[in-house]
Motif scaffolding. Structure first.
Motif, mmCIF file in Angstrom:
data_model
loop_
_atom_site.group_PDB
_atom_site.id
_atom_site.type_symbol
_atom_site.label_atom_id
_atom_site.label_comp_id
_atom_site.label_asym_id
_atom_site.label_seq_id
_atom_site.Cartn_x
_atom_site.Cartn_y
_atom_site.Cartn_z
ATOM 1 N N HIS A 199 0.826 -1.201 0.000
ATOM 2 C CA HIS A 199 0.000 0.000 0.000
ATOM 3 C C HIS A 199 0.870 1.266 0.000
ATOM 4 N N ALA A 200 1.913 1.240 0.852
ATOM 5 C CA ALA A 200 2.793 2.417 0.935
ATOM 6 C C ALA A 200 3.491 2.654 -0.400
ATOM 7 N N LEU A 201 3.964 1.570 -1.021
ATOM 8 C CA LEU A 201 4.661 1.724 -2.304
ATOM 9 C C LEU A 201 3.718 2.229 -3.389
ATOM 10 N N ARG A 202 2.484 1.742 -3.346
ATOM 11 C CA ARG A 202 1.505 2.233 -4.331
ATOM 12 C C ARG A 202 1.219 3.706 -4.101
ATOM 13 N N SER A 203 1.026 4.086 -2.838
ATOM 14 C CA SER A 203 0.727 5.491 -2.545
ATOM 15 C C SER A 203 1.864 6.392 -2.998
ATOM 16 N N ALA A 204 3.086 5.872 -2.960
ATOM 17 C CA ALA A 204 4.230 6.688 -3.372
ATOM 18 C C ALA A 204 4.505 6.553 -4.865
ATOM 19 N N ARG A 213 11.319 8.596 -3.290
ATOM 20 C CA ARG A 213 9.927 8.144 -3.185
ATOM 21 C C ARG A 213 9.810 6.980 -2.206
ATOM 22 N N LEU A 214 10.888 6.163 -2.135
ATOM 23 C CA LEU A 214 10.912 5.097 -1.133
ATOM 24 C C LEU A 214 10.841 5.702 0.269
ATOM 25 N N CYS A 215 11.587 6.777 0.462
ATOM 26 C CA CYS A 215 11.573 7.428 1.779
ATOM 27 C C CYS A 215 10.191 7.992 2.084
ATOM 28 N N ILE A 216 9.510 8.488 1.058
ATOM 29 C CA ILE A 216 8.146 8.987 1.266
ATOM 30 C C ILE A 216 7.232 7.820 1.633
ATOM 31 N N ALA A 217 7.391 6.695 0.913
ATOM 32 C CA ALA A 217 6.594 5.503 1.219
ATOM 33 C C ALA A 217 6.874 5.026 2.641
ATOM 34 N N ARG A 218 8.143 5.058 3.022
ATOM 35 C CA ARG A 218 8.533 4.619 4.368
ATOM 36 C C ARG A 218 7.847 5.486 5.429
ATOM 37 N N THR A 219 7.763 6.781 5.134
ATOM 38 C CA THR A 219 7.098 7.681 6.068
ATOM 39 C C THR A 219 5.602 7.387 6.137
#
Lengths: 216, 258, 285
Positions: free
Chosen positions: B133-138, B162-168
């Motif tokens: 879900h996080a990866l999709r959102s990013a 974008r990975l860091c954004i997904a991680r957040t």
């Protein structure tokens, strides 16, 4: 990091718009003189000025293109660029209409139907509007711009009275239709020039206050 | 100051008379601002103006600096985050942060995202869904779904960010702070992140610090201009960039000083 | 004035090369000398049998085992304590007088002669705590000896972990200790391992501390508990080469022992390098 080149380009843009304005003033003035006095010599000299206006308009357009593409102007600078683009288009139209006026003397043979009193007043007001709107642009003065645009009402009133007068004259004496039509066109051109001056004034108000208003 | 923004109808973050010192040097002076919910708010200003310092007050990252002293009030959803009994760890769960340089952990892509939820106690079997879900959102899933077990460092700079954004996002914050997130990225990666940020405001309140004025203009709803520790002007972005109220704002955004 | 940039560059380069070659030359010479003199002594019996006839015959098996026990024992003491202390100093300690005092103490310990550690171990572990001369006393003493090295290298390894990792983790609402445990420590393992490699060489080679705390002059059996005395390679070598035995007769045994000691240190280093590489690859690429 003060952007010297950029500021120079902006100054150049403003200068070019004012030059185009000055030229428009001269062309309007001379074409009115030539049509009132039926001065063919002056009319031809005036017609020869049109290419100069084209070159100035082109130069302004290129400067604006460069500014937008290379410098991304913002805030007051952005408004200057946007208004310069619109003002230069209006000025170029004023030049075009004045050139049309300067073509009229060549078409009228043997004097005017009547003394051009009201028409001359229209021309004077239009010249004043043009001069004042350019001054308002130069000084970013929204009040002067609004005051200048208010003069358009006088031009419109004169336009209608001369219009009615000419229609009546034509109805009485159809032989003058050809001459009267040229005069109809003349007042129509002057009325349009005043409208373009109003547009310039609108751009000046936007330039100085970011407000978008209609002035005529 | 600009009239429209003095009182935001539904502010998520409210700052009142914030002052901050690093040792003897005052870095923020009487900053008051209300940041609306589900919108992008950009902070611009020359280097050292205090904009980064300011957003680091919003998740108390400044606590890590020993010489830093803060006065004033910062409340999020009405709760003073510097008040007694506030758990900084919980606060940072609520207020996430993305940094200037992409900083993935030296782990796989999957573990980078699972890291936060895992420590916060998400079930092992739910974890995979959270990561996807996080990866999709990013907007990263389609690019990398076939290699989420490879090291995060194998991604490009833009993908890492974008990975860091997904991680957040994986720890489900309500607010995400971005501290110059594109300053290390090329224009295309920057465009992708900007697009992403604009989409994220549906679900999050976004606060972004940027050196790039065009970026602030492109993506934010509101813009605040800082100069020498003071909030000079705060208003609708469109207005700040078309007709700023303060001379110094205009001088800054038109490059007449900086 | 005299030299142009190119000439001075050449001269500097020549001197630097000469210095490097000299060092490498000495190392190679020592290696060659020990290997050429010692390899005849090496045999299965030498490695697996007890010494006989007052060490003039037989093998060095108990000394090998003793040295390996010492390495393991001192590492068990020094690694956890050293790493924990390093974590405290880098991540938690404020910049105050206590921290300064601790740092100074560590610096001084690092410069203390090993025989002083031996005397301390004798007084503290052997006598006061009553562990007697034993593997335990010797391991504790050697552990203390290498703790400063481990702390220093671990501190450096921890400081080398980019602060961005800590920031990123803290910003996710992860507590400080969890951040250290899950991000900082794993990332610093290669550096910590490198530091330990250096100290293993030191543990394997020290003579004075173990001489005072538990190494036996001659003990033809293996230690059966941590309280037993033991033999160790460096002390065995020292004994063969100096004291009452027949020095000339045991000459090949001495070189053989030196060679085995060298090999053990190299082997441990090699394993450590593999460990380090494994973790580096896991972390990076």
């Amino acid at each position: 990091m003060v952007r010297e080149t950029y500021l120079q380009q902006l100054a150049l843009l403003k200068e070019s718009v004012l030059s185009l304005g000055e030229l428009a003033e001269k062309i309007l003035h001379d074409s009115m003189e030539s049509v009132i006095n039926l001065d063919l010599e002056l009319a031809r000299e005036t017609l020869d000025l049109e290419p100069k206006a084209d070159r100035l308009e082109y130069k302004i357009e290129v400067t604006i293109n460069d500014l937008i593409a290379l410098q991304q102007p913002l805030a007051g600078d952005l408004r200057l660029v946007v208004s310069a683009l619109k003002i230069s288009a209006d000025l170029r139209r004023i030049v075009g209409l004045s050139i049309n006026i300067a073509k009229i003397p060549g078409k009228i043979e043997g004097g005017h139907l009547k003394p051009l009193v009201d028409t001359r007043r229209m021309g004077d007001i239009a010249e004043e509007m043009l001069a004042n709107s350019l001054k308002a642009f130069e000084t970013r003065d929204p009040d002067l711009a609004k005051g200048t645009a208010a003069l358009d009402d006088d031009v419109d009133k004169l336009f209608y009275s001369v219009w009615v007068e000419l229609i009546e004259m034509m109805a009485k004496d159809p032989s003058i239709v050809s001459k009267a039509t040229h005069l109809l066109f003349l007042i129509r051109y002057l009325e349009r020039i005043a409208d373009h001056c109003c547009n310039v004034c609108e751009s000046v108000v936007y330039l100085s206050t970011a407000e978008r208003i209609k002035l005529n | 100051m600009t009239e429209a923004i003095q009182n935001v109808a539904n502010p998520q973050i409210e700052v009142k008379d914030l002052n901050l010192w690093y040792g003897d040097k005052q870095a923020l002076k009487n900053v008051s601002i209300q940041i609306p919910k589900n919108s992008v708010t950009a902070f611009i200003g020359p280097s050292g103006c205090g904009k980064s310092t300011f957003i680091r007050c919003l998740n108390r990252m400044n606590d890590l600096i020993k010489s830093c002293r803060i006065e004033g009030e910062v409340s999020i959803e009405g709760k003073d985050i510097y008040g007694p009994g506030v758990d900084v760890v919980d606060l940072r769960k609520q207020v996430g942060m993305v940094f200037q340089k992409p900083n993935p952990f030296p782990m796989s892509i999957y573990d980078n995202i699972a890291y936060g939820p895992r420590i916060h106690g998400v079930n092992k079997k739910d974890l995979e869904g959270v990561v996807e879900h996080a990866l999709r959102s990013a907007a990263l899933w389609d690019e990398i779904s076939d290699r989420i077990r490879s090291p995060a460092f194998s991604l490009s700079g833009g993908q890492q960010q974008r990975l860091c954004i997904a991680r957040t996002m994986a720890v489900k914050p309500e607010i995400i702070l971005f501290d110059e997130p594109c300053s290390a990225l090329d224009p295309i990666s920057t465009a992708k992140i900007e697009e992403l940020i604009m989409n994220l405001k549906k679900d999050y309140t976004i606060v972004i610090v940027t050196h790039n004025m065009q970026q602030a203009a492109r993506i934010s709803d509101h813009t605040a201009f800082f100069l020498m520790g003071e909030l000079i002007e705060f208003g609708k972005t469109r207005q700040i960039f078309e007709n700023p109220g303060e001379k110094s704002t205009e001088d800054y955004i038109t490059g007449r000083f900086g | 004035m005299g030299l142009n940039a190119k000439t001075s560059e050449r001269i500097a380069f020549a001197f630097l090369t000469l210095a490097a070659l000299t060092v490498a030359g000495f190392v190679l010479f020592i290696l060659y000398y020990i290997v050429s003199n010692g390899y005849n002594a090496i045999s299965i019996e030498f490695l697996t049998e007890m010494p006989r006839k007052m060490m003039t015959e037989g093998g060095i098996y108990p000394a090998i085992v003793g040295t390996i026990y010492l390495i393991i024992g001192s590492m068990l003491v020094a690694l956890p304590m050293g790493i924990l202390a390093a974590i405290y100093l880098t991540e938690y300690a404020g910049q105050n007088r206590t921290t300064w005092a601790i740092e100074m103490a560590i610096n001084n310990l690092a410069g203390t002669p090993s025989v002083v550690f031996g005397l301390f171990g004798l007084a503290m572990f052997v006598k006061y705590l009553g562990f007697g001369p034993s593997l335990l006393s010797a391991s504790l003493t050697l552990g203390l000896l290498i703790i400063p090295v481990i702390i220093r290298s671990s501190e450096e390894a921890l400081l080398a972990v980019p602060p961005e990792y800590r920031e990123a983790s803290l910003a996710l609402g992860i507590s400080k200790w969890q951040t250290i445990r899950h991000v900082v420590l794993p990332a610093s393992i290669p550096g910590i391992v490198t530091g330990s490699i250096l100290s293993i060489g030191r543990v394997a080679g020290e003579t004075a501390p173990i001489l005072l705390t538990g190494a036996a002059y001659f003990l033809p059996r293996l230690p059966d508990s941590v309280y037993s005395q033991f033999m160790a390679l460096p002390y065995h070598l020292f004994v063969l080469a100096t004291a009452g035995t027949n020095i000339a007769q045991t000459r090949p045994l001495q070189y053989g022992t030196a060679l085995v000691l060298l090999m053990i240190v190299l082997a441990v280093n090699f394993v450590a390098v593999l460990v380090r590489r494994y973790y580096r690859q896991k972390l990076k690429i």
